[in-house]
Design a protein around this motif. Structure first.
Motif, mmCIF file in Angstrom:
data_model
loop_
_atom_site.group_PDB
_atom_site.id
_atom_site.type_symbol
_atom_site.label_atom_id
_atom_site.label_comp_id
_atom_site.label_asym_id
_atom_site.label_seq_id
_atom_site.Cartn_x
_atom_site.Cartn_y
_atom_site.Cartn_z
ATOM 1 N N ARG A 1 0.917 -1.094 -0.021
ATOM 2 C CA ARG A 1 -0.141 -0.167 -0.102
ATOM 3 C C ARG A 1 0.889 1.302 0.165
ATOM 4 O O ARG A 1 0.435 2.409 -0.590
ATOM 5 N N ASP A 2 1.907 1.326 0.881
ATOM 6 C CA ASP A 2 2.717 2.423 0.904
ATOM 7 C C ASP A 2 3.591 2.839 -0.220
ATOM 8 O O ASP A 2 3.846 3.960 -0.934
ATOM 9 N N ALA A 3 4.001 1.618 -1.000
ATOM 10 C CA ALA A 3 4.795 1.677 -2.392
ATOM 11 C C ALA A 3 3.873 2.440 -3.456
ATOM 12 O O ALA A 3 4.248 3.082 -4.272
ATOM 13 N N VAL A 4 2.461 1.691 -3.430
ATOM 14 C CA VAL A 4 1.502 2.083 -4.456
ATOM 15 C C VAL A 4 1.369 3.711 -4.296
ATOM 16 O O VAL A 4 1.218 4.363 -5.174
ATOM 17 N N ALA A 5 1.071 3.835 -2.978
ATOM 18 C CA ALA A 5 0.666 5.300 -2.756
ATOM 19 C C ALA A 5 1.614 6.321 -3.170
ATOM 20 O O ALA A 5 1.458 7.508 -3.507
ATOM 21 N N ALA A 6 2.824 5.983 -2.922
ATOM 22 C CA ALA A 6 3.930 7.048 -3.454
ATOM 23 C C ALA A 6 4.007 7.160 -4.695
ATOM 24 O O ALA A 6 4.463 8.118 -5.237
ATOM 25 N N CYS A 7 3.564 6.131 -5.452
ATOM 26 C CA CYS A 7 3.803 6.139 -7.019
ATOM 27 C C CYS A 7 2.213 6.620 -7.797
ATOM 28 O O CYS A 7 2.359 6.844 -8.765
ATOM 29 N N GLU A 8 1.550 7.090 -7.120
ATOM 30 C CA GLU A 8 0.045 7.411 -7.499
ATOM 31 C C GLU A 8 0.003 8.800 -8.284
ATOM 32 O O GLU A 8 -0.713 8.829 -9.291
ATOM 33 N N PRO A 9 0.868 9.806 -7.991
ATOM 34 C CA PRO A 9 0.892 10.932 -8.865
ATOM 35 C C PRO A 9 1.295 10.648 -10.449
ATOM 36 O O PRO A 9 0.841 11.067 -11.060
ATOM 37 N N HIS A 10 2.317 9.580 -10.358
ATOM 38 C CA HIS A 10 3.003 9.347 -11.560
ATOM 39 C C HIS A 10 2.027 8.505 -12.440
ATOM 40 O O HIS A 10 1.882 8.683 -13.645
ATOM 41 N N VAL A 11 1.177 7.702 -11.554
ATOM 42 C CA VAL A 11 0.118 6.656 -12.247
ATOM 43 C C VAL A 11 -0.802 7.628 -12.963
ATOM 44 O O VAL A 11 -1.474 7.477 -14.109
ATOM 45 N N ALA A 12 -1.494 8.630 -12.166
ATOM 46 C CA ALA A 12 -2.351 9.590 -12.553
ATOM 47 C C ALA A 12 -2.152 10.391 -13.824
ATOM 48 O O ALA A 12 -2.788 10.730 -14.835
ATOM 49 N N ASP A 13 -0.882 10.622 -13.683
ATOM 50 C CA ASP A 13 -0.183 11.826 -14.853
ATOM 51 C C ASP A 13 -0.041 10.910 -16.312
ATOM 52 O O ASP A 13 -0.391 11.572 -17.435
ATOM 53 N N LYS A 14 0.026 9.559 -16.232
ATOM 54 C CA LYS A 14 0.278 8.824 -17.515
ATOM 55 C C LYS A 14 -0.940 7.860 -17.707
ATOM 56 O O LYS A 14 -1.000 7.125 -18.628
ATOM 57 N N ALA A 15 -1.951 8.033 -16.832
ATOM 58 C CA ALA A 15 -3.417 7.150 -16.939
ATOM 59 C C ALA A 15 -2.990 6.002 -16.996
ATOM 60 O O ALA A 15 -3.381 4.989 -17.945
ATOM 61 N N CYS B 1 7.125 -8.915 6.875
ATOM 62 C CA CYS B 1 8.359 -8.580 6.193
ATOM 63 C C CYS B 1 8.840 -7.525 6.579
ATOM 64 O O CYS B 1 8.335 -6.779 7.421
ATOM 65 N N SER B 2 10.277 -7.049 6.050
ATOM 66 C CA SER B 2 10.933 -6.026 6.369
ATOM 67 C C SER B 2 10.207 -4.864 5.760
ATOM 68 O O SER B 2 9.964 -4.663 4.708
ATOM 69 N N PRO B 3 10.192 -3.792 6.581
ATOM 70 C CA PRO B 3 9.788 -2.335 5.816
ATOM 71 C C PRO B 3 10.519 -1.802 4.847
ATOM 72 O O PRO B 3 10.108 -1.040 3.946
ATOM 73 N N TYR B 4 11.627 -2.413 4.666
ATOM 74 C CA TYR B 4 12.576 -1.774 3.542
ATOM 75 C C TYR B 4 11.925 -2.379 2.206
ATOM 76 O O TYR B 4 12.478 -1.683 1.083
ATOM 77 N N LEU B 5 11.183 -3.205 2.191
ATOM 78 C CA LEU B 5 10.723 -3.875 0.828
ATOM 79 C C LEU B 5 9.688 -2.720 0.315
ATOM 80 O O LEU B 5 9.515 -2.800 -0.855
ATOM 81 N N ALA B 6 8.985 -1.944 1.135
ATOM 82 C CA ALA B 6 8.402 -0.709 0.528
ATOM 83 C C ALA B 6 9.309 0.124 -0.363
ATOM 84 O O ALA B 6 8.960 0.534 -1.468
ATOM 85 N N ARG B 7 10.689 0.410 -0.093
ATOM 86 C CA ARG B 7 11.473 1.101 -0.657
ATOM 87 C C ARG B 7 11.541 0.198 -2.070
ATOM 88 O O ARG B 7 11.735 1.107 -3.122
ATOM 89 N N VAL B 8 12.005 -1.109 -1.821
ATOM 90 C CA VAL B 8 12.149 -1.922 -3.197
ATOM 91 C C VAL B 8 11.154 -1.759 -4.291
ATOM 92 O O VAL B 8 11.185 -1.335 -5.375
ATOM 93 N N LEU B 9 9.765 -2.036 -3.605
ATOM 94 C CA LEU B 9 8.640 -2.040 -4.638
ATOM 95 C C LEU B 9 8.562 -0.658 -5.350
ATOM 96 O O LEU B 9 8.234 -0.540 -6.371
ATOM 97 N N GLN B 10 8.907 0.334 -4.374
ATOM 98 C CA GLN B 10 8.436 1.840 -4.933
ATOM 99 C C GLN B 10 9.500 1.993 -5.904
ATOM 100 O O GLN B 10 9.039 2.795 -7.014
ATOM 101 N N ASN B 11 10.797 1.691 -5.926
ATOM 102 C CA ASN B 11 11.727 1.800 -6.902
ATOM 103 C C ASN B 11 11.427 1.256 -8.164
ATOM 104 O O ASN B 11 11.658 1.458 -9.024
#
Length: 415
Positions: A264-278, A293-303
Motif C-alpha cells: 500500500r505504501d509503495a503504491v501510494a507513493a507512485c500514485e501521482p505518476h500513475v495519474a499523470d500517465k493514466a 516482512c521488512s519495511p525496507y521492501l516498501a522502498r524496493v517496491l517503490q523503486n
C-alpha cells in the motif's frame, strides 16, 4: 622459552640413564657392576647435556642438513666414548670393543646418509615455501606451493600458506572491484550533479543580471529551478541511502510490518505518476496480506514501480503481485512498457545506468541499484527479464519471516 630445549635434553638424558640402569639390573648384572655403570653414566650425562647446550646456539641458524648430520655424529661420538670407558674398566674386552666400534662406525655412516637424505627433502620443501612466500611478497598472488612431499609440519605450513594466498587474492580482487565501482559512482554522480547545477546557475545568473524580469518568464524559470533542485535532492537522498546500505544498516533492522502495508505504501507513493500517465496499476497479494516482512521492501517496491511507470507508455499497465514458495516470499512487478534490450539487461542494476546513452531520462539511475542492495542485504535476490516492445518483469525473492499472529483479548501480549 630458550631454556625449554635444554630442559628437554636433561629430562631425556636422565630417563635414558635410568633406563640403562634398569636394563642392567634386569639382566642379572651384579649390584656392584650396576653401581659402576651408574657412576659412569653421571659424567656421560653431564657431557651430553653440556654438548647439547653448546651445540644448540651454534646450530640454531644452521641449515637443516647440518643440524641432522651433527645430531647423528654427536650420538655416535657419545656411544664410542662410552665404549672406550667400558673397555678401559674391563667391562668389555678389546675384541668385543673392536667389533662394537666397527658396528658403531657403520651406524654413524648410515645415520649421516639418512640425515642427508631427510635433510635434502626438507631443504627442497623449505626452498619451495620460501620461493612462494617471496613471489607473494613481490605481488604475484597466483603463486602457490601446491602438494608438498615433506614431513607433516611442512605440508601443513604449505597448505596454510596457499589458503592465506587464496584469501588474500580474493580480498584484493574484491577491494579492486569496490574501488572500481566507487570511481564509476563518483564519475556518474559528478555528471548528474553537473547538469542541474549548471541549469540553476544559468537561470540564477539570468535573473540576477536582469535578462529575465517579466512575471511569466520568472514563473517559468522558477518552475525549472524547482525541478533542478528536486533532482538534486533526489540524487543526494539516493546517495545517502546507498551509503547507509554499505554501512550495514539493513542487517541491524529488526522491525517487521504487514505485507499489505508495504504494498500500500509503495503504491501510494507512485500514485501521482500513475495519474499523470493514466496507467492501470493493479496489485494482487493472493491471500498473503498478513505476511510479515521488512519495511525496507516498501522502498524496493517503490523503486521498481517508479521504474516500470517511467518506461510504460500512457494507458499502459503495471501489475504487482505476491506469492510464496519453498524459497520464501516472492514479489513481482510487471509492466507493458518499452522493454530492455537483451544486451543491456545485465546492466540495469549498475549505479547510474540508464537505457538512453544521453542520460536524458528522469531519475538519478540509482533506483534499481538501491533495490538490489536492499534485497541482497535481506538475504534474497532480484532478477530481471524483459522483451523489447512487450514489457519487463522484475522478481524479488526474500526469505519468508512468517504470518502475523492475531491478538485476542486473552493474549497476554496484548496491551
Amino acid at each position: 622459552m630458550r631454556w625449554r630445549p635444554l630442559t628437554l635434553v636433561v629430562v631425556v638424558t636422565a630417563v635414558g640413564a635410568a633406563g640403562t640402569i634398569a636394563v642392567a639390573a634386569a639382566m642379572g648384572m651384579p649390584p656392584r657392576d650396576v653401581a659402576h655403570i651408574a657412576l659412569f653414566l653421571v659424567p656421560a650425562a653431564v657431557v651430553t647435556v653440556a654438548s647439547a647446550a653448546f651445540a644448540g646456539p651454534l646450530l640454531a641458524r644452521s641449515p637443516t642438513r647440518h643440524r641432522l648430520v651433527a645430531i647423528g655424529l654427536l650420538g655416535t661420538v657419545v656411544a664410542l666414548t662410552n665404549l672406550v670407558v667400558l673397555t678401559r674398566f674391563t667391562f668389555v674386552n678389546d675384541h668385543d670393543a673392536s667389533v662394537v666400534g666397527a658396528l658403531l662406525a657403520y651406524a654413524a655412516g648410515a645415520g649421516v646418509a639418512a640425515a642427508l637424505a631427510v635433510a635434502r627433502t626438507s631443504a627442497v620443501a623449505i626452498e619451495r615455501l620460501g620461493g612462494t612466500a617471496a613471489r607473494l611478497g613481490a605481488g604475484d598472488l597466483d603463486a602457490r606451493v601446491g602438494p608438498l612431499d615433506a614431513d607433516a609440519e611442512l605440508a601443513t605450513l604449505a597448505r596454510t600458506l596457499d589458503d592465506m594466498a587464496g584469501r588474500l587474492q580474493a580480498s584484493l580482487a574484491r577491494e579492486r572491484e569496490l574501488e572500481a565501482r566507487r570511481r564509476d559512482l563518483i564519475t556518474a554522480a559528478s555528471h548528474d550533479l553537473r547538469t542541474p547545477l549548471s541549469s540553476l546557475r544559468a537561470m540564477v545568473d539570468a535573473i540576477a543580471d536582469g535578462v529575465v524580469d517579466d512575471p511569466p518568464s520568472l514563473r517559468r524559470y522558477i518552475t525549472h529551478m524547482r525541478t533542478s533542485v528536486e533532482s538534486l535532492v533526489a540524487l543526494v537522498d539516493d546517495l545517502f541511502e546507498l551509503a547507509q546500505l554499505d554501512a550495514g544498516v539493513i542487517e541491524r533492522e529488526t522491525e517487521r510490518v504487514l505485507l499489505r502495508d508495504v504494498v500500500r505504501d509503495a503504491v501510494a507513493a507512485c500514485e501521482p505518476h500513475v495519474a499523470d500517465k493514466a496507467i492501470n496499476l493493479t496489485e494482487q497479494l493472493n491471500g498473503h496480506d498478513e505476511l510479515l516482512c521488512s519495511p525496507y521492501l516498501a522502498r524496493v517496491l517503490q523503486n521498481l514501480l517508479t521504474n516500470a511507470i517511467r518506461h510504460t507508455p500512457t494507458d499502459g499497465a503495471v501489475r504487482v503481485y505476491a506469492d510464496t514458495s519453498d524459497v520464501g516470499l516472492q514479489l513481482v512487478v510487471e509492466d507493458t512498457g518499452e522493454g530492455i534490450e537483451e544486451g543491456s539487461l545485465g546492466q540495469v542494476f549498475e549505479p547510474f545506468w540508464r537505457a538512453d546513452p544521453a542520460r536524458s531520462s528522469d531519475g538519478a539511475g540509482l533506483g534499481l541499484t538501491l533495490a538490489k542492495r536492499i534485497v541482497e542485504s535481506l538475504g534474497g535476490r532480484i532478477d530481471a527479464a524483459s522483451e523489447p516492445g512487450v514489457g519487463s518483469r522484475f522478481a524479488v525473492v526474500v526469505p519468508a519471516i512468517g504470518e502475523a499472529r492475531p491478538v485476542t483479548s486473552g493474549d497476554p501480549t496484548s496491551s
